[in-house]
Design a protein around this motif. Structure first.
Motif, PDB file in Angstrom:
ATOM      1  N   ARG A   1      58.645 -25.150  42.056  1.00  0.00           N
ATOM      2  CA  ARG A   1      57.532 -25.241  41.101  1.00  0.00           C
ATOM      3  C   ARG A   1      56.478 -24.204  41.472  1.00  0.00           C
ATOM      4  O   ARG A   1      56.060 -23.418  40.653  1.00  0.00           O
ATOM      5  N   PHE A   2      56.086 -24.200  42.745  1.00  0.00           N
ATOM      6  CA  PHE A   2      55.065 -23.262  43.219  1.00  0.00           C
ATOM      7  C   PHE A   2      55.720 -22.187  44.079  1.00  0.00           C
ATOM      8  O   PHE A   2      56.608 -22.474  44.891  1.00  0.00           O
ATOM      9  N   TYR A   3      55.263 -20.953  43.895  1.00  0.00           N
ATOM     10  CA  TYR A   3      55.733 -19.828  44.703  1.00  0.00           C
ATOM     11  C   TYR A   3      54.554 -18.907  44.976  1.00  0.00           C
ATOM     12  O   TYR A   3      53.769 -18.599  44.067  1.00  0.00           O
ATOM     13  N   ALA A   4      54.414 -18.476  46.214  1.00  0.00           N
ATOM     14  CA  ALA A   4      53.467 -17.419  46.560  1.00  0.00           C
ATOM     15  C   ALA A   4      54.200 -16.454  47.478  1.00  0.00           C
ATOM     16  O   ALA A   4      54.707 -16.859  48.535  1.00  0.00           O
ATOM     17  N   GLY A   5      54.286 -15.201  47.052  1.00  0.00           N
ATOM     18  CA  GLY A   5      54.999 -14.192  47.823  1.00  0.00           C
ATOM     19  C   GLY A   5      54.106 -13.010  48.146  1.00  0.00           C
ATOM     20  O   GLY A   5      53.549 -12.381  47.247  1.00  0.00           O
ATOM     21  N   ALA A   6      53.980 -12.726  49.435  1.00  0.00           N
ATOM     22  CA  ALA A   6      53.182 -11.589  49.908  1.00  0.00           C
ATOM     23  C   ALA A   6      54.143 -10.452  50.242  1.00  0.00           C
ATOM     24  O   ALA A   6      54.949 -10.583  51.175  1.00  0.00           O
ATOM     25  N   PRO A   7      54.097  -9.350  49.494  1.00  0.00           N
ATOM     26  CA  PRO A   7      55.030  -8.244  49.744  1.00  0.00           C
ATOM     27  C   PRO A   7      54.888  -7.678  51.157  1.00  0.00           C
ATOM     28  O   PRO A   7      53.770  -7.509  51.656  1.00  0.00           O
TER      29      PRO A   7
ATOM     30  N   ILE B   1      44.861 -16.190  54.611  1.00  0.00           N
ATOM     31  CA  ILE B   1      45.764 -16.622  55.688  1.00  0.00           C
ATOM     32  C   ILE B   1      47.173 -16.090  55.418  1.00  0.00           C
ATOM     33  O   ILE B   1      47.825 -15.552  56.324  1.00  0.00           O
ATOM     34  N   LEU B   2      47.642 -16.227  54.187  1.00  0.00           N
ATOM     35  CA  LEU B   2      48.981 -15.729  53.847  1.00  0.00           C
ATOM     36  C   LEU B   2      49.047 -14.212  54.049  1.00  0.00           C
ATOM     37  O   LEU B   2      50.037 -13.681  54.552  1.00  0.00           O
ATOM     38  N   SER B   3      47.989 -13.512  53.689  1.00  0.00           N
ATOM     39  CA  SER B   3      47.947 -12.061  53.877  1.00  0.00           C
ATOM     40  C   SER B   3      48.010 -11.694  55.366  1.00  0.00           C
ATOM     41  O   SER B   3      48.694 -10.741  55.753  1.00  0.00           O
ATOM     42  N   THR B   4      47.317 -12.457  56.200  1.00  0.00           N
ATOM     43  CA  THR B   4      47.354 -12.210  57.643  1.00  0.00           C
ATOM     44  C   THR B   4      48.749 -12.463  58.205  1.00  0.00           C
ATOM     45  O   THR B   4      49.255 -11.677  59.021  1.00  0.00           O
TER      46      THR B   4
ATOM     47  N   ARG C   1      51.490 -12.206  56.547  1.00  0.00           N
ATOM     48  CA  ARG C   1      52.291 -11.091  56.047  1.00  0.00           C
ATOM     49  C   ARG C   1      52.134  -9.890  56.977  1.00  0.00           C
ATOM     50  O   ARG C   1      53.099  -9.216  57.307  1.00  0.00           O
ATOM     51  N   SER C   2      50.904  -9.609  57.398  1.00  0.00           N
ATOM     52  CA  SER C   2      50.653  -8.481  58.303  1.00  0.00           C
ATOM     53  C   SER C   2      51.419  -8.646  59.612  1.00  0.00           C
ATOM     54  O   SER C   2      51.956  -7.673  60.151  1.00  0.00           O
ATOM     55  N   LEU C   3      51.482  -9.876  60.125  1.00  0.00           N
ATOM     56  CA  LEU C   3      52.251 -10.136  61.340  1.00  0.00           C
ATOM     57  C   LEU C   3      53.739  -9.847  61.118  1.00  0.00           C
ATOM     58  O   LEU C   3      54.400  -9.252  61.978  1.00  0.00           O
ATOM     59  N   ALA C   4      54.265 -10.271  59.975  1.00  0.00           N
ATOM     60  CA  ALA C   4      55.676 -10.015  59.667  1.00  0.00           C
ATOM     61  C   ALA C   4      55.942  -8.515  59.560  1.00  0.00           C
ATOM     62  O   ALA C   4      56.963  -8.016  60.058  1.00  0.00           O
TER      63      ALA C   4
END
Length: 163
Positions: free
Chosen positions: A107-113, A142-145, A147-150
């Motif tokens: 139902r919900f999706y959030a994807g950080a490229p 937080i999700l952006s941070t 993503r930066s770690l990944a």
């Protein structure tokens, strides 16, 4: 498909990371994301020619890839910012997607490229829920941070294979 698809795929393949064994450094990122956002599914997804392959995954059991044609992440890599789908049933791109109508019932999706310094988006760090929801500004940060770690870990992989 991104305009730079051939170059993007070359950058992805140069990492020599597709179809490799799980690695704790990536697993920790998705574990933290799942706990932080209280979601049943969190992934580091790398988008290949015809599939999205999961370098790290929480909540999908033994599934390690899905077809690119039904991937949310294939859409997310076309953006520079985080793609949020509050309710996939209400989104024309995804309402009839088999991952929405059937398991895992997204139902919900959030994807950080996951964008390398070269500018190529190789995949996403994404969080998925079986209920509709949104993210506020702090959660997006937080999700952006994360993503930066990944991305930092992907760059380490790239450096290992370049040297």
């Amino acid at each position: 498909m991104p305009d730079n698809e051939a170059e993007r795929l070359s950058a992805l393949l140069a990492l020599l990371i597709l179809d490799t064994l799980p690695e704790e450094r990536f697993d920790k990122i998705v574990s933290f994301a799942a706990a932080e956002f209280d979601v049943p599914i969190a992934l580091i997804s790398l988008v290949d020619t015809d599939r999205q392959w999961f370098k790290a995954a929480i909540g999908l059991g033994a599934t390690c890839e899905t077809g690119r044609d039904i991937s949310f992440c294939g859409h997310a890599i076309m953006r520079g910012d985080i793609m949020v789908v509050p309710n996939a049933l209400d989104d024309a791109r995804f309402h009839d997607n088999p991952l929405v109508s059937g398991p895992p019932h997204i139902r919900f999706y959030a994807g950080a490229p996951l964008i390398l310094p070269s500018g190529y988006a190789l995949g996403t760090l994404c969080i998925i829920d079986t209920r509709p929801r949104t993210l506020d500004g702090i959660e997006l940060a937080i999700l952006s941070t994360l993503r930066s770690l990944a991305v930092q870990e992907l760059i380490k992989s790239e450096a290992r294979h370049a040297g």
